[in-house]
Design a protein around this motif. Structure first.
Motif, mmCIF file in Angstrom:
data_model
loop_
_atom_site.group_PDB
_atom_site.id
_atom_site.type_symbol
_atom_site.label_atom_id
_atom_site.label_comp_id
_atom_site.label_asym_id
_atom_site.label_seq_id
_atom_site.Cartn_x
_atom_site.Cartn_y
_atom_site.Cartn_z
ATOM 1 N N SER A 47 -36.714 88.320 36.531
ATOM 2 C CA SER A 47 -35.381 88.919 36.444
ATOM 3 C C SER A 47 -34.623 88.749 37.755
ATOM 4 N N GLN A 48 -35.325 88.929 38.866
ATOM 5 C CA GLN A 48 -34.713 88.756 40.188
ATOM 6 C C GLN A 48 -34.182 87.331 40.334
ATOM 7 N N LYS A 49 -34.987 86.366 39.956
ATOM 8 C CA LYS A 49 -34.586 84.960 40.064
ATOM 9 C C LYS A 49 -33.383 84.665 39.168
ATOM 10 N N GLU A 50 -33.403 85.196 37.963
ATOM 11 C CA GLU A 50 -32.324 84.961 37.001
ATOM 12 C C GLU A 50 -30.998 85.562 37.475
ATOM 13 N N ILE A 51 -31.030 86.792 37.985
ATOM 14 C CA ILE A 51 -29.781 87.416 38.435
ATOM 15 C C ILE A 51 -29.287 86.767 39.723
ATOM 16 N N ASN A 52 -30.207 86.337 40.587
ATOM 17 C CA ASN A 52 -29.797 85.612 41.795
ATOM 18 C C ASN A 52 -29.094 84.309 41.437
ATOM 19 N N PHE A 53 -29.617 83.591 40.456
ATOM 20 C CA PHE A 53 -29.019 82.332 40.018
ATOM 21 C C PHE A 53 -27.616 82.561 39.455
ATOM 22 N N SER A 54 -27.483 83.537 38.562
ATOM 23 C CA SER A 54 -26.177 83.840 37.963
ATOM 24 C C SER A 54 -25.174 84.299 39.019
ATOM 25 N N SER A 55 -25.635 85.109 39.952
ATOM 26 C CA SER A 55 -24.750 85.619 41.007
ATOM 27 C C SER A 55 -24.291 84.495 41.925
ATOM 28 N N ARG A 56 -25.215 83.638 42.300
ATOM 29 C CA ARG A 56 -24.873 82.511 43.173
ATOM 30 C C ARG A 56 -23.833 81.608 42.506
ATOM 31 N N ASN A 57 -24.005 81.361 41.214
ATOM 32 C CA ASN A 57 -23.053 80.515 40.486
ATOM 33 C C ASN A 57 -21.667 81.137 40.395
ATOM 34 N N ASN A 58 -21.600 82.464 40.473
ATOM 35 C CA ASN A 58 -20.320 83.172 40.376
ATOM 36 C C ASN A 58 -19.853 83.728 41.715
ATOM 37 N N HIS A 59 -20.526 83.328 42.799
ATOM 38 C CA HIS A 59 -20.133 83.689 44.166
ATOM 39 C C HIS A 59 -20.078 85.203 44.383
ATOM 40 N N VAL A 60 -21.108 85.890 43.900
ATOM 41 C CA VAL A 60 -21.215 87.345 44.048
ATOM 42 C C VAL A 60 -22.519 87.649 44.788
ATOM 43 N N ASN A 61 -22.452 88.529 45.785
ATOM 44 C CA ASN A 61 -23.635 88.902 46.559
ATOM 45 C C ASN A 61 -24.586 89.764 45.738
ATOM 46 N N VAL A 62 -25.875 89.615 46.065
ATOM 47 C CA VAL A 62 -26.928 90.432 45.465
ATOM 48 C C VAL A 62 -27.591 91.230 46.573
ATOM 49 N N ILE A 63 -27.759 92.518 46.353
ATOM 50 C CA ILE A 63 -28.452 93.379 47.302
ATOM 51 C C ILE A 63 -29.670 93.967 46.603
ATOM 52 N N THR A 64 -30.837 93.752 47.210
ATOM 53 C CA THR A 64 -32.060 94.372 46.716
ATOM 54 C C THR A 64 -32.329 95.599 47.578
ATOM 55 N N LEU A 65 -32.446 96.739 46.939
ATOM 56 C CA LEU A 65 -32.659 97.991 47.656
ATOM 57 C C LEU A 65 -34.140 98.162 47.976
ATOM 58 N N LYS A 66 -34.490 97.950 49.220
ATOM 59 C CA LYS A 66 -35.874 98.085 49.667
ATOM 60 C C LYS A 66 -36.310 99.541 49.556
ATOM 61 N N GLY A 67 -37.458 99.759 48.956
ATOM 62 C CA GLY A 67 -37.997 101.106 48.820
ATOM 63 C C GLY A 67 -37.390 101.925 47.694
ATOM 64 N N VAL A 68 -36.535 101.295 46.879
ATOM 65 C CA VAL A 68 -35.909 101.996 45.750
ATOM 66 C C VAL A 68 -36.449 101.403 44.457
ATOM 67 N N SER A 69 -37.127 102.232 43.679
ATOM 68 C CA SER A 69 -37.719 101.777 42.420
ATOM 69 C C SER A 69 -36.682 101.813 41.290
ATOM 70 N N ILE A 70 -37.046 101.209 40.182
ATOM 71 C CA ILE A 70 -36.200 101.250 38.988
ATOM 72 C C ILE A 70 -35.953 102.702 38.582
ATOM 73 N N GLU A 71 -36.986 103.532 38.662
ATOM 74 C CA GLU A 71 -36.869 104.934 38.278
ATOM 75 C C GLU A 71 -35.864 105.673 39.164
ATOM 76 N N THR A 72 -35.919 105.422 40.464
ATOM 77 C CA THR A 72 -35.006 106.075 41.401
ATOM 78 C C THR A 72 -33.575 105.611 41.174
#
Length: 104
Positions: A47-72
């Motif tokens: 999923s990370q790879k897929e959203i990074n690819f789509s974001s890069r193609n649309n010139h939108v930054n991706v931020i991964t929140l370190k230490g933040v789980s899906i639940e949080t």
């Protein structure tokens, strides 16, 4: 700093300026609505790879929140999701330009 990001995401959620989940985030990207993508740390590598690819193609930054789980992340926005599209420039700038997050 993640608590400030989660608070901002909560406000954005109440203002209805977010799209939740992979599919909705990709639709927002394709329509040009997305200003920033926020990803929980424990999202699957595929999923990370897929959203990074789509974001890069649309010139939108991706931020991964370190230490933040899906639940949080889900708890902060009131919806079950690990990937969020921020569809408002003000909220996106407050999160990324405000120095609260590390771009990936």
């Amino acid at each position: 700093m993640n608590s400030k990001i989660l608070t901002l995401l909560g406000f954005a959620s109440k203002a209805r300026k977010l799209s939740y989940g992979m599919n909705e985030a990709k639709i927002s990207l394709e329509k040009g609505k997305s200003k920033l993508i926020v990803v929980a740390e424990n999202v699957s590598p595929k999923s990370q790879k897929e959203i990074n690819f789509s974001s890069r193609n649309n010139h939108v930054n991706v931020i991964t929140l370190k230490g933040v789980s899906i639940e949080t992340l889900s708890h902060s926005v009131g919806r079950n999701c690990g990937i969020i599209s921020v569809n408002d420039r003000g909220f996106a700038d407050a999160i990324s330009i405000g120095g609260y997050a590390n771009d990936q």
